[in-house]
Design a protein around this motif. Structure first.
Motif, short mmCIF file in Angstrom:
data_model
loop_
_atom_site.label_atom_id
_atom_site.label_comp_id
_atom_site.label_asym_id
_atom_site.label_seq_id
_atom_site.Cartn_x
_atom_site.Cartn_y
_atom_site.Cartn_z
N ASP A 138 0.71 -1.00 -0.01
CA ASP A 138 0.02 0.09 0.01
C ASP A 138 0.90 1.28 -0.20
OD1 ASP A 138 -2.24 1.62 -0.05
OD2 ASP A 138 -3.02 0.89 1.90
N VAL A 139 0.34 2.44 -0.21
CA VAL A 139 0.95 3.73 -0.25
C VAL A 139 0.95 4.31 1.26
CG1 VAL A 139 1.07 6.08 -1.08
CG2 VAL A 139 0.90 4.13 -2.45
N VAL A 140 1.84 4.81 1.65
CA VAL A 140 1.91 5.60 3.07
C VAL A 140 2.70 6.94 2.78
CG1 VAL A 140 1.73 3.68 4.29
CG2 VAL A 140 3.77 4.49 3.75
N THR A 141 2.49 7.88 3.53
CA THR A 141 3.20 8.92 3.36
C THR A 141 4.10 9.31 4.46
OG1 THR A 141 1.37 10.35 2.64
CG2 THR A 141 2.95 11.67 3.58
N VAL A 182 5.42 7.18 -0.49
CA VAL A 182 6.05 5.74 -0.87
C VAL A 182 5.28 4.47 -0.80
CG1 VAL A 182 8.25 6.57 -0.01
CG2 VAL A 182 6.87 5.35 1.44
N TYR A 183 5.48 3.44 -1.63
CA TYR A 183 4.96 2.20 -1.69
C TYR A 183 5.67 1.40 -0.82
CZ TYR A 183 2.94 -2.30 -3.86
OH TYR A 183 2.37 -3.30 -4.09
N VAL A 184 5.08 0.41 0.13
CA VAL A 184 5.50 -0.21 1.06
C VAL A 184 5.84 -1.75 0.28
CG1 VAL A 184 5.43 -1.44 3.27
CG2 VAL A 184 4.32 0.85 2.81
N LEU A 185 7.04 -2.21 0.13
CA LEU A 185 7.30 -3.17 -0.56
C LEU A 185 7.11 -4.54 0.41
CD1 LEU A 185 10.60 -2.29 -2.70
CD2 LEU A 185 8.19 -2.98 -3.50
N SER A 199 9.24 1.85 -1.53
CA SER A 199 9.93 2.27 -3.12
C SER A 199 8.95 3.42 -3.56
CB SER A 199 9.53 0.78 -3.79
OG SER A 199 9.78 1.32 -5.35
N ARG A 200 9.66 4.09 -4.46
CA ARG A 200 9.19 5.37 -5.29
C ARG A 200 9.05 4.98 -6.66
NH1 ARG A 200 6.71 9.93 -4.36
NH2 ARG A 200 8.17 11.10 -5.67
N THR A 201 9.62 3.43 -7.24
CA THR A 201 9.58 3.28 -8.81
C THR A 201 8.56 2.26 -9.06
OG1 THR A 201 11.46 1.61 -8.22
CG2 THR A 201 11.99 3.96 -8.67
N HIS A 202 7.94 1.39 -7.90
CA HIS A 202 7.17 0.24 -8.16
C HIS A 202 5.88 0.90 -8.98
CE1 HIS A 202 4.96 -3.34 -7.58
NE2 HIS A 202 5.97 -3.86 -7.20
N PRO A 203 5.48 0.09 -9.95
CA PRO A 203 4.50 0.40 -10.86
C PRO A 203 3.12 0.57 -9.92
CG PRO A 203 5.60 -1.17 -11.93
CD PRO A 203 5.99 -1.16 -10.79
#
Length: 397
Positions: A138-141, A182-185, A199-203
Motif C-alpha cells: 500500500d501507499v503511505v506518507t 512511498v509504496y511499502v514493498l 519504493s518510489r519506482t514500483h508500478p
C-alpha cells in the motif's frame, strides 16, 4: 501500590497499544521466575500466581505436600507445620502456603524486572509489526529523515523505513523533513523491530495514487487492468469501466486534467498515458501505441506476438524516444510487438495479405452498393411508370 500499578498498566496500554491482559501475564511470569530464583529451582509447577485484572491485587502461593521429613522446601511441608495451619491435615495432604514476594532477594527482583521489560519490548515489536504489515503493498506518507549512504531513511510515524537507491526515482533528491509518498514493498519482523522496505519506482505506486485521487477507481467502477512504468519518465495504464455510462479514461483524467495532474505532481512531472483496455489484443495493442496512429495489427494470442504497421510519418512516434513507447506498450499488453512502417511492410510483403483483405472488403461493399442502386433504380422505374399510367387519362382528356 496496587492502584499505582493499575494506573501504570493503563498508561502503557494507551501509549504502547499493548493490552492490559498481556502486561498482567508478563507480571505473572516475572513473579514465577522470581520465585524460582529465590528458591534456586528450575521448575516450580506447584507455584500459582493469581492477579485480579480490576484491582491488580495479586497473591502467590505454593501447593505443598505434607511429609514427615522435608527434602524440598518449595514442594513439601512437615506434618507439624501443616497442623499449625489446620489440625485436620494428615500425611499426603496438599497444603496451600502463601509466598511473600517481599522476601525475594535483589537478584530475583532484578530478574523479574527484566522479564517484564523484555515482555513489553516483545509485545511492542509485535504490535508495530502487525500495524505496518497491514500496510504492505500500500501507499503511505513518510517524512524524510536523513541519507544513510546512498539510501534514505523515511519516518512512517512510529518506525523508520528504508528507501534504497535502487527504489528511488532517477534524478529525485530528498531534503530532511520533506513529505513523500512511498509504496511499502515488504515488512519483516526482526529482533530489533519491524524492518520496512519502501519504493518510489514500483508500478503499483501509480495505481495506489490513482485510487486515492479517483473515486471511481477506489469504488471499483473503473479498473486499472495493466500498468507499465519507467519511473521518472513515463507510465502507461490501461483502464476499463464496469459501468457503460462511465468513461474510464475521462474519469482518470478528471475535469481539466485535475486528477491525473495530481498524480503527475506527486511523481515530479512523470508523464502518464491513459488508454482504454480491450479484450481484443489487436485493439489493445493499437490503443497502447497511442499517440501513434496504426494502420493495422495482427496479433497471435498463443505466441504472444504482434505485427503492427503504421504510416511512414508515424514510425518514430510509435517507437518513441529510445524505443520507450514501443517498450511500454509491449509491457502493458504482454505481447512482443514488431513495428514496421507502411513502406517497410509493403517491401517485405507483410502488407499484401492485409491489402487483399482490404480490397475484398472494398469490392464486396461496392457490389452491395451497386445492388442497392439497381434495386433503388427498379423501384424508381416502377414508381415512374405507375405515375405515368395515372397521368395518362388526364392527357387523353
Amino acid at each position: 501500590m496496587n492502584s499505582e500499578l493499575f494506573e501504570a498498566l493503563t498508561l502503557l496500554e494507551k501509549e504502547k497499544n499493548i493490552s492490559k491482559e498481556t502486561l498482567l501475564d508478563a507480571i505473572k511470569q516475572s513473579l514465577l521466575q522470581a520465585c524460582k530464583n529465590h528458591y534456586g529451582k528450575t521448575e516450580a509447577n506447584n507455584v500459582i500466581v493469581n492477579i485480579d485484572p480490576q484491582t491488580c491485587e495479586f497473591e502467590i502461593y505454593a501447593e505443598k505436600k505434607v511429609v514427615d521429613y522435608v527434602e524440598d522446601e518449595l514442594a513439601e511441608i512437615s506434618l507439624t507445620n501443616a497442623k499449625m495451619k489446620d489440625s485436620r491435615y494428615e500425611l499426603g495432604d496438599v497444603v496451600r502456603v502463601d509466598i511473600k514476594s517481599k522476601e525475594f532477594g535483589r537478584i530475583a527482583t532484578q530478574n523479574a524486572k527484566n522479564v517484564i521489560l523484555q515482555k513489553i519490548r516483545e509485545e511492542e515489536r509485535k504490535v508495530l509489526f502487525s500495524e505496518y504489515y497491514e500496510k504492505e503493498k500500500d501507499v503511505v506518507t513518510g517524512v524524510v529523515q536523513r541519507y544513510v549512504g546512498r539510501n534514505v531513511s523515511v519516518n512512517l510515524g512510529k518506525v523508520d523505513a528504508m528507501l534504497s537507491s535502487e527504489e528511488m526515482i532517477k534524478g529525485e533528491t530528498y531534503q530532511p523533513t520533506e513529505r513523500i509518498k512511498v509504496y511499502v514493498l515488504e515488512v519483516k519482523d526482526t529482533p530489533k523491530g519491524p524492518k520496512i522496505l519502501v519504493s518510489r519506482t514500483h508500478p503499483e505506486l501509480v495505481k495506489r495514487l490513482f485510487e486515492e485521487e479517483v473515486t471511481e477507481v477506489r469504488d471499483g467502477i473503473v479498473e486499472i487492468k495493466s500498468i507499465a512504468r519507467e519511473a521518472g519518465s513515463r507510465t502507461k495504464i490501461a483502464v476499463y469501466s464496469n459501468d457503460p455510462d462511465v468513461d474510464p479514461v475521462g474519469a482518470c483524467v478528471g475535469l481539466n486534467g485535475a486528477r491525473v495532474n495530481a498524480v503527475v505532481e506527486e511523481l515530479n512531472g512523470e508523464k502518464i498515458d491513459i488508454i482504454n483496455w480491450d479484450e481484443n489484443p489487436a485493439l489493445l495493442i493499437e490503443n497502447a501505441l497511442s499517440p501513434a496512429k496504426v494502420i493495422y495489427v495482427i496479433a497471435d494470442p498463443d505466441e504472444k506476438t504482434a505485427r503492427v504497421v503504421v504510416p511512414d510519418y508515424q514510425l518514430s512516434l510509435a517507437i518513441g524516444k529510445e524505443g520507450q513507447n514501443a517498450r511500454l506498450a509491449a509491457r502493458l499488453t504482454g505481447f512482443k510487438i514488431d513495428i514496421k512502417s507502411e513502406t517497410q511492410a509493403r517491401e517485405s510483403g507483410d502488407l499484401l495479405e492485409y491489402e487483399e483483405d482490404y480490397y475484398e472488403d472494398e469490392d464486396e461493399a461496392a457490389e452491395n452498393l451497386e445492388l442497392d442502386s439497381e434495386e433503388t433504380g427498379d423501384e424508381a422505374a416502377e414508381v415512374t411508370a405507375a405515375e405515368a399510367d395515372e397521368e395518362l387519362p388526364a392527357e387523353e382528356e
